[in-house]
Enzyme design. Structure first.
Site, PDB file in Angstrom:
ATOM      1  N   HIS A 305      58.930  24.780  44.731  1.00 52.85           N
ATOM      2  CA  HIS A 305      58.072  24.909  45.905  1.00 52.85           C
ATOM      3  C   HIS A 305      56.627  24.974  45.449  1.00 52.85           C
ATOM      4  CE1 HIS A 305      56.455  26.381  49.704  1.00 52.85           C
ATOM      5  NE2 HIS A 305      57.548  25.895  50.235  1.00 52.85           N
ATOM      6  N   ASP A 362      65.708  24.981  51.764  1.00 57.57           N
ATOM      7  CA  ASP A 362      66.594  23.849  52.028  1.00 57.57           C
ATOM      8  C   ASP A 362      67.852  23.846  51.191  1.00 57.57           C
ATOM      9  OD1 ASP A 362      64.930  22.713  53.923  1.00 57.57           O
ATOM     10  OD2 ASP A 362      63.662  21.829  52.386  1.00 57.57           O
TER      11      ASP A 362
HETATM   12  N1  ACO Z   1      63.793  19.526  39.811  1.00 56.21           N
HETATM   13  C1  ACO Z   1      63.334  19.298  38.554  1.00 56.21           C
HETATM   14  N2  ACO Z   1      62.060  19.451  38.156  1.00 56.21           N
HETATM   15  C2  ACO Z   1      61.161  19.831  39.089  1.00 56.21           C
HETATM   16  C3  ACO Z   1      61.547  20.082  40.431  1.00 56.21           C
HETATM   17  C4  ACO Z   1      62.906  19.926  40.777  1.00 56.21           C
HETATM   18  N3  ACO Z   1      63.319  20.133  42.040  1.00 56.21           N
HETATM   19  N4  ACO Z   1      60.465  20.454  41.140  1.00 56.21           N
HETATM   20  C5  ACO Z   1      59.424  20.435  40.291  1.00 56.21           C
HETATM   21  N5  ACO Z   1      59.852  20.060  39.052  1.00 56.21           N
HETATM   22  C6  ACO Z   1      59.018  19.964  37.839  1.00 56.21           C
HETATM   23  C7  ACO Z   1      58.150  18.713  37.888  1.00 56.21           C
HETATM   24  O1  ACO Z   1      58.783  17.609  37.245  1.00 56.21           O
HETATM   25  C8  ACO Z   1      56.916  19.163  37.172  1.00 56.21           C
HETATM   26  O2  ACO Z   1      57.179  19.100  35.789  1.00 56.21           O
HETATM   27  P1  ACO Z   1      55.970  18.794  34.744  1.00 56.21           P
HETATM   28  O3  ACO Z   1      55.001  19.932  34.882  1.00 56.21           O
HETATM   29  O4  ACO Z   1      56.658  18.754  33.424  1.00 56.21           O
HETATM   30  O5  ACO Z   1      55.393  17.483  35.188  1.00 56.21           O
HETATM   31  C9  ACO Z   1      56.782  20.642  37.532  1.00 56.21           C
HETATM   32  O6  ACO Z   1      58.122  21.073  37.866  1.00 56.21           O
HETATM   33  C10 ACO Z   1      55.867  20.887  38.733  1.00 56.21           C
HETATM   34  O7  ACO Z   1      56.307  20.038  39.799  1.00 56.21           O
HETATM   35  P2  ACO Z   1      55.309  19.373  40.860  1.00 56.21           P
HETATM   36  O8  ACO Z   1      56.017  18.252  41.539  1.00 56.21           O
HETATM   37  O9  ACO Z   1      53.996  19.089  40.199  1.00 56.21           O
HETATM   38  O10 ACO Z   1      55.118  20.582  41.851  1.00 56.21           O
HETATM   39  P3  ACO Z   1      54.620  20.501  43.338  1.00 56.21           P
HETATM   40  O11 ACO Z   1      54.142  21.846  43.691  1.00 56.21           O
HETATM   41  O12 ACO Z   1      53.668  19.367  43.506  1.00 56.21           O
HETATM   42  O13 ACO Z   1      55.941  20.109  44.154  1.00 56.21           O
HETATM   43  C11 ACO Z   1      57.929  20.210  45.383  1.00 56.21           C
HETATM   44  C12 ACO Z   1      56.707  20.976  44.894  1.00 56.21           C
HETATM   45  C13 ACO Z   1      57.490  18.887  46.060  1.00 56.21           C
HETATM   46  C14 ACO Z   1      58.641  21.033  46.436  1.00 56.21           C
HETATM   47  C15 ACO Z   1      58.847  19.915  44.197  1.00 56.21           C
HETATM   48  O14 ACO Z   1      59.285  21.116  43.592  1.00 56.21           O
HETATM   49  C16 ACO Z   1      60.066  19.057  44.594  1.00 56.21           C
HETATM   50  O15 ACO Z   1      59.972  17.834  44.618  1.00 56.21           O
HETATM   51  N6  ACO Z   1      61.243  19.708  44.894  1.00 56.21           N
HETATM   52  C17 ACO Z   1      62.401  19.002  45.357  1.00 56.21           C
HETATM   53  C18 ACO Z   1      62.240  18.647  46.826  1.00 56.21           C
HETATM   54  C19 ACO Z   1      62.370  19.853  47.725  1.00 56.21           C
HETATM   55  O16 ACO Z   1      63.273  20.656  47.598  1.00 56.21           O
HETATM   56  N7  ACO Z   1      61.451  19.936  48.702  1.00 56.21           N
HETATM   57  C20 ACO Z   1      61.471  21.000  49.719  1.00 56.21           C
HETATM   58  C21 ACO Z   1      60.240  21.818  49.658  1.00 56.21           C
HETATM   59  S1  ACO Z   1      60.366  23.178  50.759  1.00 56.21           S
HETATM   60  C22 ACO Z   1      60.116  22.555  52.284  1.00 56.21           C
HETATM   61  O17 ACO Z   1      59.465  21.590  52.525  1.00 56.21           O
HETATM   62  C23 ACO Z   1      60.750  23.273  53.364  1.00 56.21           C
END
Ligand code: ACO
Length: 427
Positions: A305, A362
């Site tokens: 998140h 979720d």
């Molecule tokens: N699985 C594996 N690795 C992950 C995940 C995941 N679900 N989420 C983040 N990471 C990693 C990224 O690869 C990144 O790694 P790096 O630093 O080596 O590049 C690091 O963690 C940070 O991730 P970002 O995408 O930069 O974080 P951001 O804050 O932009 O994204 C997000 C948050 C979009 C929710 C992300 O965690 C994600 O895509 N999760 C899966 C989708 C999801 O569950 N979305 C629901 C959000 S809650 C809602 O809307 C109700």
């Protein structure tokens, strides 16, 4: 004493005010930055930028705290109803008995949609995704309710807000009925907001339908957990659309479009699909390895998140709700065991610990929604239904804010500098 921050940018140092909220991080007021220095700030994804002042929802992502108007999500999920939370978010205070009764009555008077609007559904392909239908039909509301599109009239804003909250369950249920080829079911205002939605979704004219109180309570709680979440992507979209003076129906349609993305509201659908694909606990290590692999685009859906870096408090309530619903309905689902084991393995894995990745709301919601009988394609539509309350509250707050301006971000331009035009035959 007023706090200030000093910034020197190729010239003499200048002071900028530091604004303090009631709780939460201080905010550096850079509104005069461009006029004073000719420079912009750069913050794609708004990771450090407060785009507005708001008194509705507070999140402390490090502590895993979520408050609506000061009340914790755990207390609200345990002791209140979605209608109470809707009143709280839109009106600012918890309602008295009388206020709640009046609010529920008002909402129930707006549950029907115009008969001509019903015909819109039949224009969609029968296999259309419910979110595609929601985007279109909610946008079309502005063509039917002209008498509540003047955003400068507080009374019209209030009626539009009530209409949106009231009609969203009807529209979501109609989208579902259309997609499965069943007759539309009209609202029954003798039922609760959530009970009425269940009936419109699952009843058929050929048989009587009795709302299961356990399911009704569980779904109502899911709605509470999704009601608002501060300045997330879809809420910011609603605010940005509304900042130009667009009517509320158009703004909420914009929010629905944004919510649909798999990184946002679409994650609940993606999370359940992922859990089903994993299928059995022995496959979990393979999927965890894929999530950690930089060369693989796979992510654990329902994990991570932008704001929560400790735990999403909504995920805790959601996990408890799964247990309660399964116990009371006397059902089990092997996918729930996969989810629990996946969570445990991920939370003990250095990759997820280091990046502070935890289950979000979720991760578990799809398991309950599926047990209730909703197909995965409806999950995000349910999220949109509940979040409409937050969108409406935030939109109203923005319109009433004297500091409100059209949203107009700036950019770091990296394209070609000015150059002479070359006519086609000379290229
Ligand atoms: N699985 C594996 N690795 C992950 C995940 C995941 N679900 N989420 C983040 N990471 C990693 C990224 O690869 C990144 O790694 P790096 O630093 O080596 O590049 C690091 O963690 C940070 O991730 P970002 O995408 O930069 O974080 P951001 O804050 O932009 O994204 C997000 C948050 C979009 C929710 C992300 O965690 C994600 O895509 N999760 C899966 C989708 C999801 O569950 N979305 C629901 C959000 S809650 C809602 O809307 C109700």
């Amino acid at each position: 004493m007023t706090k200030t921050a000093t910034l020197a940018l190729g010239g003499p140092a200048q002071d900028y005010a530091v604004l303090e909220g009631s709780i939460g991080p201080d905010v550096l007021d850079i509104r005069k930055l461009y006029a004073r220095t000719g420079a912009f700030t750069f913050d794609p994804g708004f990771t450090s930028t407060a785009a507005c002042e708001s008194g509705i929802t507070y999140i402390d992502g490090d502590q895993g705290v979520l408050l609506h108007r000061g009340y914790s999500i755990e207390d609200l999920a345990r002791d209140s109803s979605f209608m109470e939370v809707a009143y709280l978010l839109t009106e600012g205070e918890l309602p008295t008995h009388e206020e709640l009764a009046t609010f529920k009555y008002t909402i129930s008077r707006h549950t029907m949609v115009h008969e001509q609007l019903m015909q819109f559904f039949r224009g969609f392909r029968r296999d259309a995704h419910p979110m595609a239908i929601m985007c279109g039909v909610v946008g079309a509301l502005s063509a039917f309710y002209h008498d509540s599109t003047d955003i400068d009239d507080p009374k019209q804003r209030m009626i539009a807000s009530h209409r949106l909250i009231a009609k969203m369950p009807t529209i979501a249920a109609l989208a579902y009925k259309y997609s499965i080829g069943q007759p539309f079911i009209y609202p029954d205002n003798s039922l609760s907001y959530t009970g009425n939605f269940l009936r419109m979704t699952f009843a058929v004219p050929a048989e009587p339908y009795v709302v299961n109180p356990v399911v009704e309570r569980a779904l109502d709680r899911i709605f509470i957990l999704h009601a608002d979440h501060e300045q997330n992507a879809s809420t910011s979209t609603v605010r940005l659309a509304g900042s130009s003076g667009a009517n509320p129906f158009a703004c909420i349609a914009a929010g629905i479009a944004c919510l649909w993305g798999p990184a946002h509201g679409g994650a609940n659908e993606a999370a359940l699909n992922m859990l089903r694909e994993i299928g059995t606990p022995d496959k979990i290590p393979h999927y965890i390895a894929r999530a950690k692999d930089k060369d693989d685009s796979f992510r654990l859906m329902g994990f991570g998140h932008r704001v929560y870096k400790n735990y999403d408090p909504r995920a805790t309530v959601m996990q408890q709700t799964v247990r309660e619903v399964f116990k009371e309905m006397n059902v089990t689902d092997p996918i729930f065991d996969v989810a629990l084991q996946l969570e445990e393995m991920a939370l003990n894995d250095p990759y997820f610990i280091e990046k502070k990745l935890f289950p979000n709301v979720d991760f578990y919601s799809g398991i309950i929604l599926s047990a209730i009988g909703f197909p995965t394609s409806m999950f995000t539509a349910l999220f949109a239904l509940a979040r409409t309350v937050g969108w409406v509250a935030q939109w109203n707050e923005m319109i009433g804010d004297p500091e409100q301006k059209i949203g107009r971000p700036r950019q770091l331009y990296t394209g070609a500098p000015q150059r002479p035009f070359v006519p086609l035959d000379k290229r």
